[in-house]
Design an enzyme around this catalytic site. Structure first.
Site, PDB file in Angstrom:
ATOM      1  N   GLY A  51       0.850  -1.184   0.000  1.00  0.00           N
ATOM      2  CA  GLY A  51       0.000   0.000   0.000  1.00  0.00           C
ATOM      3  C   GLY A  51       0.885   1.232   0.000  1.00  0.00           C
ATOM      4  O   GLY A  51       2.037   1.162   0.417  1.00  0.00           O
ATOM      5  N   THR A  52       0.347   2.340  -0.475  1.00  0.00           N
ATOM      6  CA  THR A  52       1.235   3.483  -0.686  1.00  0.00           C
ATOM      7  C   THR A  52       0.927   4.711   0.164  1.00  0.00           C
ATOM      8  O   THR A  52       1.386   4.771   1.298  1.00  0.00           O
ATOM      9  CB  THR A  52       1.304   3.799  -2.181  1.00  0.00           C
TER      10      THR A  52
END
Lengths: 273, 227
Positions: A51-52
């Site tokens: 995830g960013t």
């Protein structure tokens, strides 16, 4: 599952769900089972979805927490619709960045942890108590983090006792730090922080806050290839949650979409799109 | 092993008598269905020690008798439900398996421990409609019984049960169900005596809604409703 009678569980034991799993059902604990990962010969860790960009900031009445929707596996898209912001109880939420699998599992475990405490004790855990508990869970994840499965959440909520929104950030070792204004992390975190630094105000209304969250995530997606921008074609927009004294509220997709359109219109006007 | 012989008949008989004596001294708990869920009411003079509690999304717990004993069962029930919900899914936590687990633990204590439990418990589950509801009563020896619409447990239950079977009607509003439960709890005291709102612990489980259905009814509201 079995139920026990007798001194097997200490009456002075912690009202912790995570510890209950460790004690009685160690195999069900999310950290069980992953002993060593990666290619033995090359030493490269195996690819898992990541995830960013996630962010959180205080508003006039509480706190806003938001995240983009992209998960990546190296240079590949793993998922375009992943949710990185999780409601943990009526007045708090956590956003996750890093290895998606362990992070989502940690969010799930943490939610049960808070509810379990409330039911066993008959009292709610305070916001700082929850933040510390999450820190302990991240610390326990350290062996996995050393193998590349790093989980870095942001925890935010409305502190009913202190009557204000609060934001907590963490490092890999479970170190917990409080931010008084805003914070953003993940691969696009630095870019989002830049936007927040320029546009953040103490007296943000909820509507302005939603727009700021969208604006910051937009910039993160613009600079960071792993962060997903608003996907107008598929109708995928960032997740935004608002937490105030009244509780937590999901900002509707329409509201976020409108904020996205306003941001795009403004940029076109300025000729920077 | 005990160093002397006591016939199982006599042992069970005496253990049962002992437990019943302990429970009969205690106050009662009443559960009744109203038009949009269940109301649970206990006579409880303590404001800090609860007899009614939440177990899971749709499941509530009530205990009578010795506090430390049903409190232990309550906590084990929460552990059981939370582990099950975490391991499978929230929808998979159902009252039936929980009530069976309680039953087997309480039955085991009754047969193998010297002192039987002086506690009885109720497990109440609210479904999407009344076909999904269930009420289980588990007695000190692990005997499990299921009920429909209303139930009472604790001391002097016979008279309260007779009262409820006469007065209970389907489709009561919350306020009517509240007054019915209150009157039921006043039965053992004879005519004229009214329970003070401060002596009532009240909770409800709302049929419609998402997630956790259990709500405590705050003391102020209890006072208002009795007022």
């Amino acid at each position: 599952m079995e139920m026990k009678w007798g001194p097997s569980s200490s009456p002075f034991g912690l009202p912790s769900f995570s510890e209950l799993l460790r004690e009685r059902y160690p195999d069900l604990h999310p950290q069980a089972g992953i002993v060593r990962m990666g290619d033995e010969k090359s030493g490269h860790p195996i690819e898992v979805p990541h995830g960013t960009t996630i962010l959180s900031f205080r508003t006039a009445t509480g706190v806003i927490i938001a995240g983009d929707r992209m998960a990546t596996e190296g240079y590949q898209v793993a998922d375009r619709r992943i949710d990185k912001v999780y409601e943990t109880d009526s007045h708090s939420a956590m956003a996750i960045a890093g290895a998606a699998g362990p992070a989502i599992e940690m969010a799930r475990l943490f939610k049960v942890e808070i509810e379990h405490y409330e039911k066993i004790e008959g009292e709610r855990l305070g916001l700082v108590g929850k933040a510390n508990r999450l820190g302990a869970m991240i610390r326990q994840n350290l062996p996995l983090a050393m193998q590349g499965l790093v989980v870095v959440p942001i925890f935010a909520g409305y502190d009913v006792a202190a009557k204000r929104g609060r934001i907590f950030k963490y490092d890999v070792t479970g170190g917990r730090y409080e931010d008084t204004e805003f914070y953003s992390t993940g691969s696009g975190g630095k870019d989002a922080r830049g936007t927040l630094k320029r546009l953040y105000r103490r007296d943000l209304s909820d509507a302005d806050g939603v727009r700021l969250a969208v604006e910051a995530l937009f910039d993160a997606a613009d600079e960071d290839r792993a962060t997903g921008g608003p996907d107008v074609m598929r109708g995928i927009f960032p997740t935004v949650k608002v937490i105030t004294a009244e509780g937590i509220r999901d900002v509707s997709e329409d509201e976020v979409k409108q904020a996205v359109e306003t941001v795009i219109a403004h940029r076109k006007e300025r000729g920077v799109a | 092993m005990l160093p002397y012989y006591v016939s199982p008949d006599q042992m069970m008989q005496e253990k049962g008598d002992y437990a019943r004596k302990g429970i009969a001294r205690g106050k009662s708990v009443v559960v009744a269905e109203y038009d949009s869920g269940y109301i649970i009411m206990a006579e409880n003079r303590s404001t800090a020690l609860n007899k009614i509690s939440e177990i899971y999304d749709r499941i509530a717990f009530a205990g009578v008798g010795k506090f430390s004993e049903f409190e232990y069962l309550r906590k084990e029930g929460i552990r059981f439900a939370d582990v099950k919900g975490y391991n499978y899914s929230r929808d998979d936590v159902q009252a039936k398996s929980l009530a069976n687990a309680f039953s087997s633990v309480m039955g085991q204590v009754f047969t193998s421990e010297i002192k039987p439990l002086e506690a009885e418990i109720l497990v109440v589950e609210v479904g999407d409609d009344s076909s999904g509801d269930s009420i289980y009563h588990i007695s000190f020896d692990g005997t499990i019984t299921d009920y429909y619409q209303y139930v009472v447990m604790g001391g002097q239950v016979e008279r309260i049960r007779a009262f409820l079977s006469e007065e209970y009607k389907e489709g009561l509003g919350f306020k009517d169900a509240f007054m019915l439960c209150k009157r039921a709890l006043e039965i053992p005291y004879g005519d004229g005596l009214k329970l003070d709102p401060s002596q009532l612990e009240v909770a409800k489980m709302e049929r419609n809604g998402l997630g956790r259905r259990f709500r405590r009814v705050p003391k102020e509201q209890v006072r208002e409703m009795t007022g």
